[in-house]
Design a protein around this motif. Structure first.
Motif, mmCIF file in Angstrom:
data_model
loop_
_atom_site.group_PDB
_atom_site.id
_atom_site.type_symbol
_atom_site.label_atom_id
_atom_site.label_comp_id
_atom_site.label_asym_id
_atom_site.label_seq_id
_atom_site.Cartn_x
_atom_site.Cartn_y
_atom_site.Cartn_z
ATOM 1 N N PHE A 1 6.690 0.129 22.440
ATOM 2 C CA PHE A 1 7.260 0.452 21.135
ATOM 3 C C PHE A 1 6.796 1.803 20.631
ATOM 4 N N ASP A 2 7.668 2.425 19.854
ATOM 5 C CA ASP A 2 7.269 3.510 18.973
ATOM 6 C C ASP A 2 7.012 2.827 17.629
ATOM 7 N N TRP A 3 6.139 3.377 16.813
ATOM 8 C CA TRP A 3 5.754 2.727 15.559
ATOM 9 C C TRP A 3 6.004 3.653 14.388
ATOM 10 N N GLN A 4 6.448 3.081 13.293
ATOM 11 C CA GLN A 4 6.606 3.865 12.070
ATOM 12 C C GLN A 4 6.120 3.033 10.889
ATOM 13 N N LEU A 5 5.730 3.733 9.845
ATOM 14 C CA LEU A 5 5.297 3.066 8.618
ATOM 15 C C LEU A 5 6.512 2.739 7.772
ATOM 16 N N PRO A 6 6.413 1.729 6.908
ATOM 17 C CA PRO A 6 7.534 1.423 6.014
ATOM 18 C C PRO A 6 7.866 2.622 5.127
ATOM 19 N N GLU A 7 9.077 2.651 4.625
ATOM 20 C CA GLU A 7 9.512 3.743 3.761
ATOM 21 C C GLU A 7 8.597 3.854 2.551
ATOM 22 N N GLY A 8 8.211 5.073 2.240
ATOM 23 C CA GLY A 8 7.353 5.334 1.085
ATOM 24 C C GLY A 8 5.866 5.230 1.368
ATOM 25 N N SER B 1 2.634 6.620 3.563
ATOM 26 C CA SER B 1 2.152 7.708 4.421
ATOM 27 C C SER B 1 0.781 7.311 4.968
ATOM 28 N N PRO B 2 0.362 7.917 6.063
ATOM 29 C CA PRO B 2 -0.962 7.589 6.602
ATOM 30 C C PRO B 2 -2.085 7.761 5.570
ATOM 31 N N LYS B 3 -1.969 8.766 4.714
ATOM 32 C CA LYS B 3 -3.015 9.021 3.700
ATOM 33 C C LYS B 3 -3.037 7.944 2.618
ATOM 34 N N SER B 4 -1.916 7.256 2.412
ATOM 35 C CA SER B 4 -1.859 6.261 1.334
ATOM 36 C C SER B 4 -2.304 4.862 1.772
ATOM 37 N N ILE B 5 -2.613 4.688 3.050
ATOM 38 C CA ILE B 5 -3.022 3.371 3.546
ATOM 39 C C ILE B 5 -4.441 3.069 3.068
ATOM 40 N N ASN B 6 -4.604 1.913 2.450
ATOM 41 C CA ASN B 6 -5.910 1.486 1.971
ATOM 42 C C ASN B 6 -6.686 0.892 3.141
ATOM 43 N N MET B 7 -7.797 1.516 3.511
ATOM 44 C CA MET B 7 -8.597 1.055 4.638
ATOM 45 C C MET B 7 -9.770 0.180 4.206
ATOM 46 N N ALA B 8 -9.789 -0.258 2.946
ATOM 47 C CA ALA B 8 -10.873 -1.118 2.461
ATOM 48 C C ALA B 8 -10.888 -2.424 3.244
ATOM 49 N N GLU B 9 -12.093 -2.953 3.425
ATOM 50 C CA GLU B 9 -12.248 -4.176 4.193
ATOM 51 C C GLU B 9 -12.708 -5.325 3.305
ATOM 52 N N SER B 10 -12.441 -6.502 3.775
ATOM 53 C CA SER B 10 -12.908 -7.721 3.131
ATOM 54 C C SER B 10 -13.945 -8.330 4.074
ATOM 55 N N LYS C 1 -9.063 -6.048 7.211
ATOM 56 C CA LYS C 1 -8.526 -5.175 6.170
ATOM 57 C C LYS C 1 -8.217 -6.008 4.936
ATOM 58 N N ARG C 2 -8.583 -5.480 3.772
ATOM 59 C CA ARG C 2 -8.291 -6.190 2.525
ATOM 60 C C ARG C 2 -6.789 -6.290 2.314
ATOM 61 N N ASP C 3 -6.074 -5.196 2.557
ATOM 62 C CA ASP C 3 -4.612 -5.176 2.448
ATOM 63 C C ASP C 3 -4.031 -5.098 3.857
ATOM 64 N N SER C 4 -3.074 -5.953 4.148
ATOM 65 C CA SER C 4 -2.477 -5.970 5.483
ATOM 66 C C SER C 4 -1.840 -4.632 5.811
ATOM 67 N N LEU C 5 -1.949 -4.250 7.064
ATOM 68 C CA LEU C 5 -1.286 -3.045 7.550
ATOM 69 C C LEU C 5 0.095 -3.441 8.029
ATOM 70 N N LYS C 6 1.088 -2.754 7.545
ATOM 71 C CA LYS C 6 2.454 -3.027 7.975
ATOM 72 C C LYS C 6 2.953 -1.822 8.778
ATOM 73 N N ALA C 7 3.389 -2.090 9.972
ATOM 74 C CA ALA C 7 3.965 -1.057 10.834
ATOM 75 C C ALA C 7 5.225 -1.645 11.456
ATOM 76 N N ILE C 8 6.226 -0.829 11.612
ATOM 77 C CA ILE C 8 7.528 -1.298 12.125
ATOM 78 C C ILE C 8 7.670 -0.850 13.574
ATOM 79 N N PRO C 9 7.832 -1.841 14.489
ATOM 80 C CA PRO C 9 8.038 -1.478 15.897
ATOM 81 C C PRO C 9 9.475 -1.045 16.120
ATOM 82 N N ILE C 10 9.631 0.041 16.834
ATOM 83 C CA ILE C 10 10.958 0.558 17.197
ATOM 84 C C ILE C 10 10.986 0.542 18.730
ATOM 85 N N LYS C 11 11.950 -0.133 19.309
ATOM 86 C CA LYS C 11 12.026 -0.215 20.771
ATOM 87 C C LYS C 11 12.098 1.188 21.357
ATOM 88 N N ALA C 12 11.168 1.474 22.264
ATOM 89 C CA ALA C 12 11.088 2.815 22.864
ATOM 90 C C ALA C 12 12.225 3.055 23.837
#
Length: 146
Positions: free
Chosen positions: A110-117, A119-128, A135-146
């Motif tokens: 897969f190629d991967w992309q972030l949901p619309e809106g 950006s890599p800088k806006s991802i909260n990397m805080a942990e629980s 990760k405290r907040d789930s990471l959402k990434a969209i798989p795109i068939k390569a």
């Protein structure tokens, strides 16, 4: 991919505190008297962020492991995500291979992309913290068939 996995395990160890150990003799540690029989926890999360062990410890920089002999097999105490010595995680060889296999398969297929809106800088990397770190907040990434 090996250096990326090492860096991931340095910053985000699966177990932030290794299984408790017990001191087998009276010990003096960084100015504190630790009596025999004291239960201690090894904070792998803090070791991975220790500026005495790592340059710029809070940045994700897999290149720090290029040409380095530091590995996760318990011989280098600055990276002990799976423990060390005779009490190291017994399934380390299988787990280590499976991490590479799973990540390699996902990246190959897969190629991967972030949901619309997002950006890599806006991802909260805080942990629980708990028995495991996540990760405290789930990471959402969209798989795109390569």
């Amino acid at each position: 991919m090996q250096v990326v996995i090492k860096e991931l395990l340095r910053l985000h160890p699966p177990l932030p505190f290794l299984i408790p150990r017990e001191t087998f003799k009276d010990t003096k540690f960084i100015g504190y008297d630790v009596p025999k029989g004291t239960r201690v926890l090894v904070n792998t999360w803090a070791i991975g962020r220790d500026p005495e062990c790592w340059d710029d410890p809070m940045s994700f920089n897999p290149e720090r492991f290029l040409g380095s002999k530091v590995d996760v097999k318990g011989q280098h105490y600055e990276l002990i995500s799976f423990g060390s010595g005779w009490r190291i995680f017994v399934c380390l060889p299988l787990g280590h291979r499976m991490m590479h296999f799973a990540l390699g398969s996902l990246l190959h297929e897969f190629d991967w992309q972030l949901p619309e809106g997002v950006s890599p800088k806006s991802i909260n990397m805080a942990e629980s913290m708990g028995i495991t770190a996540r990760k405290r907040d789930s990471l959402k990434a969209i798989p795109i068939k390569a």
